[in-house]
Write a protein that holds these residues in place. Structure first.
Motif, PDB file in Angstrom:
ATOM      1  N   LYS A 307      79.014  45.007  21.669  1.00  0.00           N
ATOM      2  CA  LYS A 307      79.254  45.596  20.322  1.00  0.00           C
ATOM      3  C   LYS A 307      80.210  46.937  20.458  1.00  0.00           C
ATOM      4  CE  LYS A 307      75.002  43.508  18.905  1.00  0.00           C
ATOM      5  NZ  LYS A 307      73.487  43.838  18.588  1.00  0.00           N
ATOM      6  N   TYR A 308      80.234  47.695  21.774  1.00  0.00           N
ATOM      7  CA  TYR A 308      81.018  48.567  21.649  1.00  0.00           C
ATOM      8  C   TYR A 308      82.453  48.223  22.116  1.00  0.00           C
ATOM      9  CZ  TYR A 308      82.026  53.696  22.245  1.00  0.00           C
ATOM     10  OH  TYR A 308      82.339  55.060  22.086  1.00  0.00           O
ATOM     11  N   ALA A 309      83.094  47.695  21.016  1.00  0.00           N
ATOM     12  CA  ALA A 309      84.322  46.810  21.092  1.00  0.00           C
ATOM     13  C   ALA A 309      85.886  47.861  20.886  1.00  0.00           C
ATOM     14  CB  ALA A 309      84.100  45.546  20.619  1.00  0.00           C
ATOM     15  N   LEU A 310      85.746  48.779  21.273  1.00  0.00           N
ATOM     16  CA  LEU A 310      87.296  49.545  20.952  1.00  0.00           C
ATOM     17  C   LEU A 310      88.341  48.789  20.904  1.00  0.00           C
ATOM     18  CD1 LEU A 310      86.518  52.872  23.429  1.00  0.00           C
ATOM     19  CD2 LEU A 310      85.687  52.092  20.801  1.00  0.00           C
ATOM     20  N   TYR A 311      88.441  47.665  21.830  1.00  0.00           N
ATOM     21  CA  TYR A 311      89.653  46.855  21.985  1.00  0.00           C
ATOM     22  C   TYR A 311      89.050  45.278  22.442  1.00  0.00           C
ATOM     23  CZ  TYR A 311      88.650  48.574  26.630  1.00  0.00           C
ATOM     24  OH  TYR A 311      88.160  48.990  27.886  1.00  0.00           O
ATOM     25  N   ASP A 312      90.044  44.408  22.408  1.00  0.00           N
ATOM     26  CA  ASP A 312      89.451  43.048  22.739  1.00  0.00           C
ATOM     27  C   ASP A 312      89.233  42.917  24.152  1.00  0.00           C
ATOM     28  OD1 ASP A 312      89.797  42.755  19.918  1.00  0.00           O
ATOM     29  OD2 ASP A 312      91.705  41.741  20.075  1.00  0.00           O
ATOM     30  N   SER A 313      88.427  41.655  24.483  1.00  0.00           N
ATOM     31  CA  SER A 313      88.378  41.389  25.712  1.00  0.00           C
ATOM     32  C   SER A 313      87.967  42.271  26.961  1.00  0.00           C
ATOM     33  CB  SER A 313      89.647  40.474  26.346  1.00  0.00           C
ATOM     34  OG  SER A 313      90.234  39.945  25.337  1.00  0.00           O
ATOM     35  N   LYS A 314      87.263  43.136  26.543  1.00  0.00           N
ATOM     36  CA  LYS A 314      86.803  44.228  27.392  1.00  0.00           C
ATOM     37  C   LYS A 314      85.690  43.650  28.543  1.00  0.00           C
ATOM     38  CE  LYS A 314      84.010  48.543  26.907  1.00  0.00           C
ATOM     39  NZ  LYS A 314      83.108  49.177  25.919  1.00  0.00           N
ATOM     40  N   ILE A 315      86.040  44.281  29.811  1.00  0.00           N
ATOM     41  CA  ILE A 315      85.381  43.609  30.878  1.00  0.00           C
ATOM     42  C   ILE A 315      83.999  44.162  31.047  1.00  0.00           C
ATOM     43  CG2 ILE A 315      87.273  42.840  32.217  1.00  0.00           C
ATOM     44  CD1 ILE A 315      86.758  45.837  33.964  1.00  0.00           C
ATOM     45  N   CYS A 316      83.126  43.638  32.023  1.00  0.00           N
ATOM     46  CA  CYS A 316      81.867  44.303  32.444  1.00  0.00           C
ATOM     47  C   CYS A 316      80.769  44.185  31.142  1.00  0.00           C
ATOM     48  CB  CYS A 316      81.861  45.555  32.810  1.00  0.00           C
ATOM     49  SG  CYS A 316      83.097  45.856  34.427  1.00  0.00           S
ATOM     50  N   THR A 317      81.026  43.287  30.133  1.00  0.00           N
ATOM     51  CA  THR A 317      80.139  43.453  28.855  1.00  0.00           C
ATOM     52  C   THR A 317      78.728  42.583  29.430  1.00  0.00           C
ATOM     53  OG1 THR A 317      81.200  41.569  27.896  1.00  0.00           O
ATOM     54  CG2 THR A 317      81.754  43.938  27.307  1.00  0.00           C
ATOM     55  N   GLY A 318      78.581  42.027  30.386  1.00  0.00           N
ATOM     56  CA  GLY A 318      77.562  40.807  30.720  1.00  0.00           C
ATOM     57  C   GLY A 318      76.874  41.389  31.868  1.00  0.00           C
ATOM     58  N   ASP A 319      77.295  42.627  32.741  1.00  0.00           N
ATOM     59  CA  ASP A 319      76.450  42.738  33.862  1.00  0.00           C
ATOM     60  C   ASP A 319      75.516  43.878  33.573  1.00  0.00           C
ATOM     61  OD1 ASP A 319      78.097  41.008  35.202  1.00  0.00           O
ATOM     62  OD2 ASP A 319      79.639  42.591  35.475  1.00  0.00           O
ATOM     63  N   GLU A 320      74.439  43.862  34.457  1.00  0.00           N
ATOM     64  CA  GLU A 320      73.396  44.975  34.338  1.00  0.00           C
ATOM     65  C   GLU A 320      74.143  46.190  35.041  1.00  0.00           C
ATOM     66  OE1 GLU A 320      70.470  45.161  32.950  1.00  0.00           O
ATOM     67  OE2 GLU A 320      70.256  43.178  32.348  1.00  0.00           O
ATOM     68  N   ALA A 321      73.407  47.278  35.028  1.00  0.00           N
ATOM     69  CA  ALA A 321      74.194  48.531  35.725  1.00  0.00           C
ATOM     70  C   ALA A 321      74.060  48.370  37.150  1.00  0.00           C
ATOM     71  CB  ALA A 321      73.433  49.703  35.340  1.00  0.00           C
ATOM     72  N   ALA A 322      73.183  47.685  37.725  1.00  0.00           N
ATOM     73  CA  ALA A 322      72.933  47.716  39.096  1.00  0.00           C
ATOM     74  C   ALA A 322      74.087  46.662  39.704  1.00  0.00           C
ATOM     75  CB  ALA A 322      71.715  47.267  39.651  1.00  0.00           C
ATOM     76  N   GLU A 323      74.332  45.713  38.652  1.00  0.00           N
ATOM     77  CA  GLU A 323      75.349  44.515  39.119  1.00  0.00           C
ATOM     78  C   GLU A 323      76.788  45.297  39.140  1.00  0.00           C
ATOM     79  OE1 GLU A 323      75.193  40.945  40.140  1.00  0.00           O
ATOM     80  OE2 GLU A 323      73.621  41.468  38.619  1.00  0.00           O
ATOM     81  N   CYS A 324      77.170  46.331  38.153  1.00  0.00           N
ATOM     82  CA  CYS A 324      78.469  46.937  37.805  1.00  0.00           C
ATOM     83  C   CYS A 324      78.647  47.781  39.082  1.00  0.00           C
ATOM     84  CB  CYS A 324      78.390  47.585  36.585  1.00  0.00           C
ATOM     85  SG  CYS A 324      78.905  46.817  35.213  1.00  0.00           S
ATOM     86  N   LEU A 325      77.676  48.406  39.352  1.00  0.00           N
ATOM     87  CA  LEU A 325      77.839  49.528  40.612  1.00  0.00           C
ATOM     88  C   LEU A 325      78.005  48.625  42.039  1.00  0.00           C
ATOM     89  CD1 LEU A 325      77.620  52.327  41.451  1.00  0.00           C
ATOM     90  CD2 LEU A 325      74.903  52.084  41.743  1.00  0.00           C
ATOM     91  N   ARG A 326      77.215  47.545  42.124  1.00  0.00           N
ATOM     92  CA  ARG A 326      77.563  46.863  43.256  1.00  0.00           C
ATOM     93  C   ARG A 326      78.921  46.180  43.381  1.00  0.00           C
ATOM     94  NH1 ARG A 326      72.493  44.919  43.540  1.00  0.00           N
ATOM     95  NH2 ARG A 326      72.804  43.637  41.786  1.00  0.00           N
ATOM     96  N   CYS A 327      79.136  45.801  42.081  1.00  0.00           N
ATOM     97  CA  CYS A 327      80.728  45.155  42.124  1.00  0.00           C
ATOM     98  C   CYS A 327      81.720  46.247  42.459  1.00  0.00           C
ATOM     99  CB  CYS A 327      80.936  44.333  40.618  1.00  0.00           C
ATOM    100  SG  CYS A 327      82.557  44.250  39.988  1.00  0.00           S
ATOM    101  N   LEU A 328      81.549  47.362  41.729  1.00  0.00           N
ATOM    102  CA  LEU A 328      82.552  48.490  42.147  1.00  0.00           C
ATOM    103  C   LEU A 328      82.596  48.948  43.310  1.00  0.00           C
ATOM    104  CD1 LEU A 328      82.565  50.421  38.861  1.00  0.00           C
ATOM    105  CD2 LEU A 328      84.649  49.683  39.786  1.00  0.00           C
ATOM    106  N   ALA A 329      81.354  49.323  43.964  1.00  0.00           N
ATOM    107  CA  ALA A 329      81.240  49.815  45.215  1.00  0.00           C
ATOM    108  C   ALA A 329      82.062  48.655  46.248  1.00  0.00           C
ATOM    109  CB  ALA A 329      79.736  49.866  45.745  1.00  0.00           C
TER     110      ALA A 329
END
Ligand code: 5AD
Ligand code: FES
Length: 350
Positions: A307-329
Motif C-alpha cells: 500500500k505504500y506505493a509511491l510508484y508502480d512495481s516496487k520491489i521487496c513488498t512481500g518479504d519479512e524484514a529478516a528476509e530483506c536483510l538477508r537478501c541485501l547482505a
C-alpha cells in the motif's frame, strides 16, 4: 571531449564546479565517463567508509497524505490508494524487531498525514529513543513549521529526510500543485540544518520536465547546502497520477548522478534506493559500485507494504524484514561490501 576530461579531473581533485560544467558532464554521460567517475567515487568513498554499507530500517507508517504532488502514488487525489496508518504499538514493534536484527537507525517515513499531529510524532520519537537509546531516529514526514521541527529535535530526533525534489523553481512548479511552494521547501531544509539535524535532501532522476540544466542546478544546490545525506532514485510513473504515461528515469543517468554527488561531497551518506532496485534487478548493487554506501531495507509489516506505493512495481513488498536483510547482505557480500550495524552517523558537521 578535451573539455569534459578537464572538468572531470577538476571534480575529482575536489574543486567546485560551475552549473555549466555540471550540465556538460550530465549531457555527455557516456559509458567511459560513467566508468571514470564511478572509479573515482568508489575510491573517495573507501577513504571515508571502507567497504562498509550502512543499513537503515525504513518504517512506512502512514500512506495518508494531504498533499497532491503530481508524481506521487499516494497523493491526495489517488482514489484507488488503499489508505493505512500504523499504531504506535505497531511502530514500536517494528523497531523492536529491527533492533533484534541489528538495525541502529530507524527511518519513520510517511505522507503528510494530519492524524499524526506534532505531539503524536513527538511521543513516538520519545518512545523509540527510550526503548532504544543506542539508535538514531530519522524522520521523513514532509514540510513543517520550524517550531515543529524544533519540538521533534528536542524529543530526540537525530536526522531528517526531505528531498528538495528539484532546485529549479520553474521545474518545482511543474511537479507540484500551486498550493506547494519552492520557497517553503527550501525554508524547511535550512531550518532543519540550523536546528542541528543531520539533513538529507535529494531528487528523482528523470522526473518529467527535468533537463541537464535543472539537474546541474540540483548539484549546485547540493554543493553549497552540504547535506549529510542525499536521496536519489529514478522517477517511476505511478498509475492514476497525472504523470502515469511519462517515461521512467534511467539506470545510467541515476548511476552517473550518484557518482557525481559522491565526488562533490566525499563524506555524504548516499543510499542505493529501492526505486533503483525496481528499474534494474541489480540496481542497488550497481548503485553501491557507483558510490552509494547506504541501503534502506523495509521494516514495515508485510500486510501494508504494497500500500505504500509511491510508484508502480516496487520491489521487496512481500518479504519479512529478516528476509530483506538477508537478501541485501548477500547481495552486498557478492560485490565485496559488508553491511555494518552501527548508527553510521555522517562525518559532515553542520
Ligand atoms: N517515482 C520515484 N520516486 C518517487 N517519489 C515519489 N513519487 C515517486 C515516483 N513516482 C519520491 C519523492 C519523495 C520520496 C519519498 O519518494 O522524491 O520525496
Ligand atoms: Fe504526499 Fe507529495 S503527495 S507529500
Amino acid at each position: 571531449m578535451e573539455k569534459i576530461r578537464e572538468t572531470t579531473e577538476k571534480l575529482i581533485s575536489g574543486e567546485r564546479l560551475e552549473k555549466a560544467e555540471f550540465a556538460a558532464l550530465i549531457r555527455a554521460n557516456s559509458p567511459q565517463l560513467r566508468e571514470k567517475l564511478a572509479a573515482a567515487a568508489d575510491e573517495k568513498r573507501r577513504t571515508f567508509y571502507g567497504s562498509s554499507v550502512y543499513i537503515r530500517g525504513l518504517i512506512e507508517f502512514t500512506n495518508c497524505c494531504k498533499n497532491n504532488c503530481l508524481y506521487c502514488g499516494i497523493r491526495r487525489s489517488q482514489v484507488c490508494a488503499e489508505r493505512y496508518r500504523l499504531s504506535e504499538e505497531d511502530i514500536l514493534a517494528c523497531c523492536d524487531a529491527g533492533h533484534e536484527l541489528g538495525f541502529r537507525t530507524f527511518v519513520l517515513q510517511g505522507g503528510e498525514d494530519p492524524y499524526f499531529t506534532p505531539e503524536r510524532i513527538e511521543d513516538l520519537v520519545r518512545a523509540i529513543k527510550t526503548a532504544h537509546p543506542d539508535c538514531a531516529v530519522t524522520l521523513s514526514v514532509g514540510e513543517q513549521p520550524r517550531e515543529v521541527y524544533a519540538l521533534w529535535k528536542a524529543a530526540g530526533a537525530d536526522r531528517y529526510l526531505l528531498r528538495h525534489e528539484t532546485a529549479d523553481k520553474a521545474h518545482y512548479e511543474k511537479l507540484h500543485p500551486s498550493e506547494m511552494s519552492f520557497e517553503n521547501r527550501m525554508r524547511c531544509l535550512h531550518d532543519l540544518k540550523s536546528l542541528g539535524y543531520q539533513v538529507g535532501c535529494g531528487m528523482m532522476i528523470g522526473s518529467p520536465f527535468q533537463t541537464p540544466e535543472t539537474l546541474a542546478e540540483d548539484l549546485c544546490f547540493i554543493q553549497s547546502f552540504r547535506p549529510q545525506m542525499v536521496g536519489m532514485g529514478p522517477f517511476i510513473p505511478a498509475a492514476g497520477t497525472p504523470f502515469e504515461k511519462e517515461r521512467a528515469g534511467t539506470l545510467e543517468e541515476t548511476l552517473l548522478l550518484l557518482s557525481l554527488v559522491r565526488l562533490i561531497l566525499p563524506e555524504v551518506l548516499l543510499p542505493a534506493t529501492t526505486a533503483l532496485g525496481t528499474i534494474d534487478p541489480l540496481g542497488r548493487e550497481k548503485g553501491i559500485l557507483a558510490g552509494a554506501n547506504v541501503v534502506m531495507p523495509n521494516l514495515s509489516p508485510v500486510s501494508v507494504r504494497k500500500k505504500y506505493a509511491l510508484y508502480d512495481s516496487k520491489i521487496c513488498t512481500g518479504d519479512e524484514a529478516a528476509e530483506c536483510l538477508r537478501c541485501l547482505a548477500a547481495r552486498m557480500h557478492r560485490i565485496g561490501f559488508e553491511i555494518v550495524t552501527d548508527r553510521g552517523d555522517s562525518k559532515l558537521v553542520n
